[in-house]
Design a protein around this motif. Sequence first.
Motif, PDB file in Angstrom:
ATOM      1  N   HIS A   1       0.842  -1.198   0.000  1.00  0.00           N
ATOM      2  CA  HIS A   1       0.000   0.000   0.000  1.00  0.00           C
ATOM      3  C   HIS A   1       0.882   1.255   0.000  1.00  0.00           C
ATOM      4  O   HIS A   1       1.844   1.365   0.755  1.00  0.00           O
ATOM      5  N   GLY A   2       0.555   2.182  -0.872  1.00  0.00           N
ATOM      6  CA  GLY A   2       1.320   3.415  -0.990  1.00  0.00           C
ATOM      7  C   GLY A   2       2.494   3.331  -1.946  1.00  0.00           C
ATOM      8  O   GLY A   2       3.153   4.351  -2.204  1.00  0.00           O
ATOM      9  N   GLU A   3       2.765   2.142  -2.482  1.00  0.00           N
ATOM     10  CA  GLU A   3       3.900   1.961  -3.397  1.00  0.00           C
ATOM     11  C   GLU A   3       3.457   1.881  -4.854  1.00  0.00           C
ATOM     12  O   GLU A   3       4.253   1.544  -5.716  1.00  0.00           O
ATOM     13  N   TRP A   4       2.186   2.179  -5.109  1.00  0.00           N
ATOM     14  CA  TRP A   4       1.698   2.147  -6.491  1.00  0.00           C
ATOM     15  C   TRP A   4       0.682   3.260  -6.697  1.00  0.00           C
ATOM     16  O   TRP A   4       0.146   3.818  -5.743  1.00  0.00           O
ATOM     17  N   ILE A   5       0.451   3.572  -7.981  1.00  0.00           N
ATOM     18  CA  ILE A   5      -0.447   4.665  -8.343  1.00  0.00           C
ATOM     19  C   ILE A   5      -1.684   4.075  -9.014  1.00  0.00           C
ATOM     20  O   ILE A   5      -1.572   3.392 -10.043  1.00  0.00           O
ATOM     21  N   PRO A   6      -2.881   4.284  -8.480  1.00  0.00           N
ATOM     22  CA  PRO A   6      -4.097   3.754  -9.104  1.00  0.00           C
ATOM     23  C   PRO A   6      -4.322   4.357 -10.492  1.00  0.00           C
ATOM     24  O   PRO A   6      -3.780   5.414 -10.835  1.00  0.00           O
ATOM     25  N   ASN A   7      -5.143   3.684 -11.268  1.00  0.00           N
ATOM     26  CA  ASN A   7      -5.505   4.219 -12.576  1.00  0.00           C
ATOM     27  C   ASN A   7      -6.528   5.347 -12.411  1.00  0.00           C
ATOM     28  O   ASN A   7      -6.906   5.709 -11.286  1.00  0.00           O
ATOM     29  N   ARG A   8      -6.979   5.902 -13.506  1.00  0.00           N
ATOM     30  CA  ARG A   8      -7.847   7.084 -13.451  1.00  0.00           C
ATOM     31  C   ARG A   8      -9.178   6.804 -12.759  1.00  0.00           C
ATOM     32  O   ARG A   8      -9.874   7.730 -12.326  1.00  0.00           O
ATOM     33  N   TRP A   9      -9.538   5.515 -12.656  1.00  0.00           N
ATOM     34  CA  TRP A   9     -10.783   5.149 -11.989  1.00  0.00           C
ATOM     35  C   TRP A   9     -10.539   4.748 -10.530  1.00  0.00           C
ATOM     36  O   TRP A   9     -11.469   4.347  -9.836  1.00  0.00           O
ATOM     37  N   GLY A  10      -9.297   4.825 -10.111  1.00  0.00           N
ATOM     38  CA  GLY A  10      -8.969   4.409  -8.760  1.00  0.00           C
ATOM     39  C   GLY A  10      -8.676   2.939  -8.615  1.00  0.00           C
ATOM     40  O   GLY A  10      -8.501   2.437  -7.500  1.00  0.00           O
ATOM     41  N   GLY A  11      -8.609   2.233  -9.736  1.00  0.00           N
ATOM     42  CA  GLY A  11      -8.410   0.790  -9.706  1.00  0.00           C
ATOM     43  C   GLY A  11      -6.960   0.381  -9.862  1.00  0.00           C
ATOM     44  O   GLY A  11      -6.065   1.200 -10.068  1.00  0.00           O
ATOM     45  N   ARG A  12      -6.740  -0.926  -9.832  1.00  0.00           N
ATOM     46  CA  ARG A  12      -5.385  -1.485  -9.889  1.00  0.00           C
ATOM     47  C   ARG A  12      -5.021  -1.996 -11.277  1.00  0.00           C
ATOM     48  O   ARG A  12      -3.913  -2.458 -11.501  1.00  0.00           O
TER      49      ARG A  12
END
Length: 733
Positions: free
Chosen positions: A427-438
């Motif tokens: 958690h906190g080591e990645w950036i979600p996509n424009r929809w907030g997804g993975r």
Amino acid sequence: MKKPAERQQIDTEIQQLLELRHSEPHHLLGIHPDGDGIVVRAYRPDATAIHVVPDFGGRVPMTHRKGGIFEARLNGREQVFNYLLEVEYPGNKTFTLRDPYSFLPTLGELDLYYAGQGRHEKLWERMGAHLIHHNGVAGVSFAVWAPTAAGVSVVGDFNGWDGRLHPMRRMGASGIWELFIPEVGEGTRYKFEIRPNHGGSPMLKADPFAFRTEVPPATASVVHALNHFSWTDSQWLTSRSEGEPTQKPWSVYEVHIGSWRRVVQDGDRPLTYRELAHELGDYVKRMGFTHVELLPVSEHPYGPSWGYQVGNYYAPTARYGHPDDLRYFINHLHEQGIGVIIDWVPGHFPRDAHALGNFDGTALYEHADPRQGSQPDWGTLVFNFGRNEVRNFLIANALFWLEEYHIDGLRVDAVASMLYLDYSRKHGEWIPNRWGGRENEEAITFLRELNDSVRRKHPGVVVIAEESTAWPKVSQPINEGGLGFHFKWNMGWMHDTLLYFSKDPIYRQHHHNNLTFGLLYAFSENFMLPLSHDEVVHGKGSLYGRMPGDAWQKRANLRALLAWMWAHPGKKLLFMGGEFGQPAEWSSDRSLDWHLLEEPGHRGIQTLVADLNRVYRDIPALYDADSEPRGFQWVQPDSAASNVFSFIRRSRTPGRHVVCVANLSPVPRENYRVGFPRQGSYQELLNTDAQEYGGSGMGNGGQIHTEAQPWDGQEASALLTLPPLSVVWFTPG
């Protein structure tokens, strides 16, 4: 006479060139109309004198202006002309050469446009180094993408690796730098010297599009022409496009070139591509495999990565020979009726200084943010799939291997790491996509473009996903919301099956569902069943070593595992050494233990695999409905207490079928009743306990007769002898 402003502009450009940050050195150097005459300028920083030698005759001295920049003016001439430069160096050394800055660009506007749009499907034909004739002069055209660089030079054997001598020109907003250098020949070593825009030391980078490299650990690119080899595999290429891949038999032998077999009497070296063509080709043909899958063949700096950290995507590794030797290998296997698949790694690449990372002084091929651009599992960098040029680089690379090396399939490595933004990240080591997804939408777009391009341009070639999650529709059509792969590795089947077979038979009844669960999803994708190199490394031991019991039981369990796999829905993949039960865990630094074939038990396993392949290819029921529910029916899925399983494989042709019965306990079972689809005689097609395989020889005498007694939901049945730790196949006949 030039105006002061013009003189100032020339002085400014001279200073930029001397600082190696001129984006268009051809504007200053070379030959140009100049008022009522012609001016020729050259940059040779260590020269003592230069003369222009026009093609129409004569010899014109050049005046040294500043820092190695020389200039000659020919008054009264209106047209530019061809010429040579006669360059004198200290010690009365004189060289005569064509001036690279007298030539027009080798790249056209359409090339630059399609490259910028990410739609140049033959990008390798324009980028990199190409032996050409340009304006009637032989030489090499160089092109490299480095959009933020302050300056780029070609360095190599031809200029003493001196970045001052051959600065390139930038082709407008494309970010591509270009230069034609006359009289450079094949086999010349070279790199690009890139000067970052933010200052700092120049970087020496290998050509991302190089077709050949030095033997590692050396890292230079090598000028190489792709048109020397004469292919003779047209019949194979025609035949592979016939029919639907999912309805064909696929029995794949996975190979690491450097450790399959070594030449002990020559320093224990690996086989060359040409040696491998005959030794591996003859072996695979004798064993009956349909395809060979090679661990990555692209050049890689670190040998123990097995090729999964690629440094040069367009060059075969030089460890085993010349690029045309690899072509010879593929051509020979095609002539033997054997397809060639390669592992392909578009998800990540290493950080080596000469490779793609920080290519022009910025995060060019990778994401700048480490939450997107760094792969924590492998310490590598992740491609920026949202950039047109990067997608183009990779898709063109896939097509390059298919077109220039006649590859029959790409097994795409680590697809899961591409699909998920949070792959192996906390958690906190990645950036979600424009929809907030993975979900990595850019990677999804890339994979669909890749599969669409391969299907459109090369019917019959397959793309296989090594994808370990439950991502839906991996092998379904793009227009139905799928990713468009032809096959997906069934990692769940592999884990569950190896878990079951590794258990002592006394505990197997508690793990019965490990072998039945996979059939709940077996037809949701077009699956390939992998027992790959990943299952015999990093302390996992070999397939043989993971089997329980004494040596006899280990061999019997392994034979049963292989026959279970070959009867199960899904295409087959087996890593080298598994076909004869190598006990030791695989090491990339040594040969397989071929001496084990002197022992009857290991030779028996090898004989079994050859027979499995032969029967598999001969019986369509074992492969032509792999991806369809109608191709499989359970007969006895619930006999957990006895460790017995039975099922039917059905062909797309009505009536043709195979009944598979497995007794995975160490206890022989006499007069064991099993249901069959019809009354009549059945041939005992294969029995893993046969003496020729190293078994006890227990069986059914080669044939059985079913009687009209319904059983297991079937209209007929038979009393069978089931050998211990065995799999037996029956077919009508």
